[in-house]
Design a protein around this motif. Structure first.
Motif, PDB file in Angstrom:
ATOM      1  N   GLU A  30      -1.756   4.026  17.842  1.00  0.00           N
ATOM      2  CA  GLU A  30      -1.267   2.952  18.722  1.00  0.00           C
ATOM      3  C   GLU A  30       0.141   2.514  18.355  1.00  0.00           C
ATOM      4  N   HIS A  31       0.416   2.450  17.061  1.00  0.00           N
ATOM      5  CA  HIS A  31       1.724   1.988  16.581  1.00  0.00           C
ATOM      6  C   HIS A  31       2.444   3.191  15.964  1.00  0.00           C
ATOM      7  N   ARG A  32       3.459   3.658  16.602  1.00  0.00           N
ATOM      8  CA  ARG A  32       4.099   4.914  16.197  1.00  0.00           C
ATOM      9  C   ARG A  32       4.819   4.814  14.858  1.00  0.00           C
ATOM     10  N   GLU A  33       5.205   3.603  14.479  1.00  0.00           N
ATOM     11  CA  GLU A  33       5.893   3.419  13.202  1.00  0.00           C
ATOM     12  C   GLU A  33       5.307   2.185  12.518  1.00  0.00           C
ATOM     13  N   ILE A  34       4.792   2.382  11.317  1.00  0.00           N
ATOM     14  CA  ILE A  34       4.126   1.317  10.575  1.00  0.00           C
ATOM     15  C   ILE A  34       4.739   1.232   9.189  1.00  0.00           C
ATOM     16  N   VAL A  35       4.938   0.003   8.712  1.00  0.00           N
ATOM     17  CA  VAL A  35       5.320  -0.199   7.318  1.00  0.00           C
ATOM     18  C   VAL A  35       4.122  -0.782   6.570  1.00  0.00           C
ATOM     19  N   ALA A  36       3.925  -0.331   5.354  1.00  0.00           N
ATOM     20  CA  ALA A  36       2.828  -0.832   4.524  1.00  0.00           C
ATOM     21  C   ALA A  36       3.393  -1.259   3.179  1.00  0.00           C
ATOM     22  N   VAL A  37       3.261  -2.531   2.842  1.00  0.00           N
ATOM     23  CA  VAL A  37       3.758  -3.059   1.571  1.00  0.00           C
ATOM     24  C   VAL A  37       2.628  -2.987   0.555  1.00  0.00           C
ATOM     25  N   SER A  38       2.877  -2.267  -0.523  1.00  0.00           N
ATOM     26  CA  SER A  38       1.831  -2.024  -1.515  1.00  0.00           C
ATOM     27  C   SER A  38       2.456  -2.062  -2.907  1.00  0.00           C
ATOM     28  N   SER A  39       1.869  -1.321  -3.824  1.00  0.00           N
ATOM     29  CA  SER A  39       2.333  -1.274  -5.209  1.00  0.00           C
ATOM     30  C   SER A  39       2.541   0.168  -5.635  1.00  0.00           C
ATOM     31  N   GLY A  40       3.144   0.333  -6.809  1.00  0.00           N
ATOM     32  CA  GLY A  40       3.454   1.673  -7.291  1.00  0.00           C
ATOM     33  C   GLY A  40       2.243   2.571  -7.437  1.00  0.00           C
ATOM     34  N   GLY A  41       1.146   2.007  -7.953  1.00  0.00           N
ATOM     35  CA  GLY A  41      -0.048   2.815  -8.182  1.00  0.00           C
ATOM     36  C   GLY A  41      -0.621   3.425  -6.917  1.00  0.00           C
TER      37      GLY A  41
END
Length: 233
Positions: A158-169
């Motif tokens: 549905e969303h062609r471009e997504i950002v995901a904020v996470s951590s290094g691990g």
């Protein structure tokens, strides 16, 4: 082609009472990344993030730099593994924060002293020989990241471009899984990748007919003209 941009959080507050809060530098890293997205024409349609404070604050700084609001989905699958717990199993003395700070404070670079202990602790954790000692085994962590990647892939329809904020691990695990799969090589590759993750580094994952594929790892050109913003912890 649909793409998922995995963003490591900004610099947290190592040595402070609340490690999970971003440092002032961490807030600026997040805003700088948002501004760089605008300059490069990156227009995400959805923001995913973990439940940790450093994820929320990084997301806020990113949106500030983007100058826009985005729909958000908060998913604990993006959370970091409990590295303090993993370190404490390896070094029980570190259950006492004062004792930990006193020990690493003996070194000229306490952050590097902690990094060495951290790497020893995660090597033990990822070996799979002591799984019963951990609240979340390395195998369980690997499965958690695989599951959250599957959820993100479904959203890309549905969303062609997504950002995901996470951590290094989790980001290093995602890269390892997309490179060698769930194999004996996952743990050593994860360890090598996790060691070099930059705060607000961007890992690009593309979605095609064969599923998700790793495109780039830990890209951080938005920091290169301001070396003071380049941090790993």
């Amino acid at each position: 082609m649909p793409r998922l941009l995995l963003i490591r959080h900004g610099q947290a507050s190592f040595g402070a009472d609340d490690y999970d809060a971003l440092s002032e530098l961490g807030h600026e890293q997040a805003r700088t990344l948002g501004r760089s997205f605008v300059a490069r024409g990156v227009r995400p349609g959805l923001l995913l993030r973990g439940t940790m404070r450093r994820h929320a604050e990084t997301a806020a700084g990113l949106l500030d730099g983007l100058g826009t609001a985005l729909a958000e989905i908060v998913d604990e699958g993006w959370n970091e593994f409990d590295f303090q717990h993993v370190v404490e199993i390896h070094r029980p003395l570190f259950r006492d924060r004062t004792a930990m700070m006193a020990e690493i404070g003996r070194f000229e670079r306490p952050d590097r002293a902690f990094q060495q202990i951290f790497e020893e602790a995660t090597l033990r954790w990822s070996s799979g020989r002591f799984d019963s000692q951990y609240a979340e085994s390395f195998a369980a962590f690997r499965a958690r990241v695989a599951a959250v990647l599957d959820r993100a892939r479904a959203l890309l329809a549905e969303h062609r471009e997504i950002v995901a904020v996470s951590s290094g691990g989790p980001i290093a695990m995602a890269a390892a899984l997309l490179t060698v799969g769930d194999s004996a090589g996952t743990a050593p590759l994860w360890s090598a990748l996790n060691r070099v993750t930059v705060n607000t580094g961007v890992t690009k994952v593309i979605s095609g007919s064969r599923g998700l594929s790793l495109s780039t790892y830990n890209e951080h050109t938005h920091l290169e003209d301001r070396p003071a913003l380049l941090t790993y912890r």
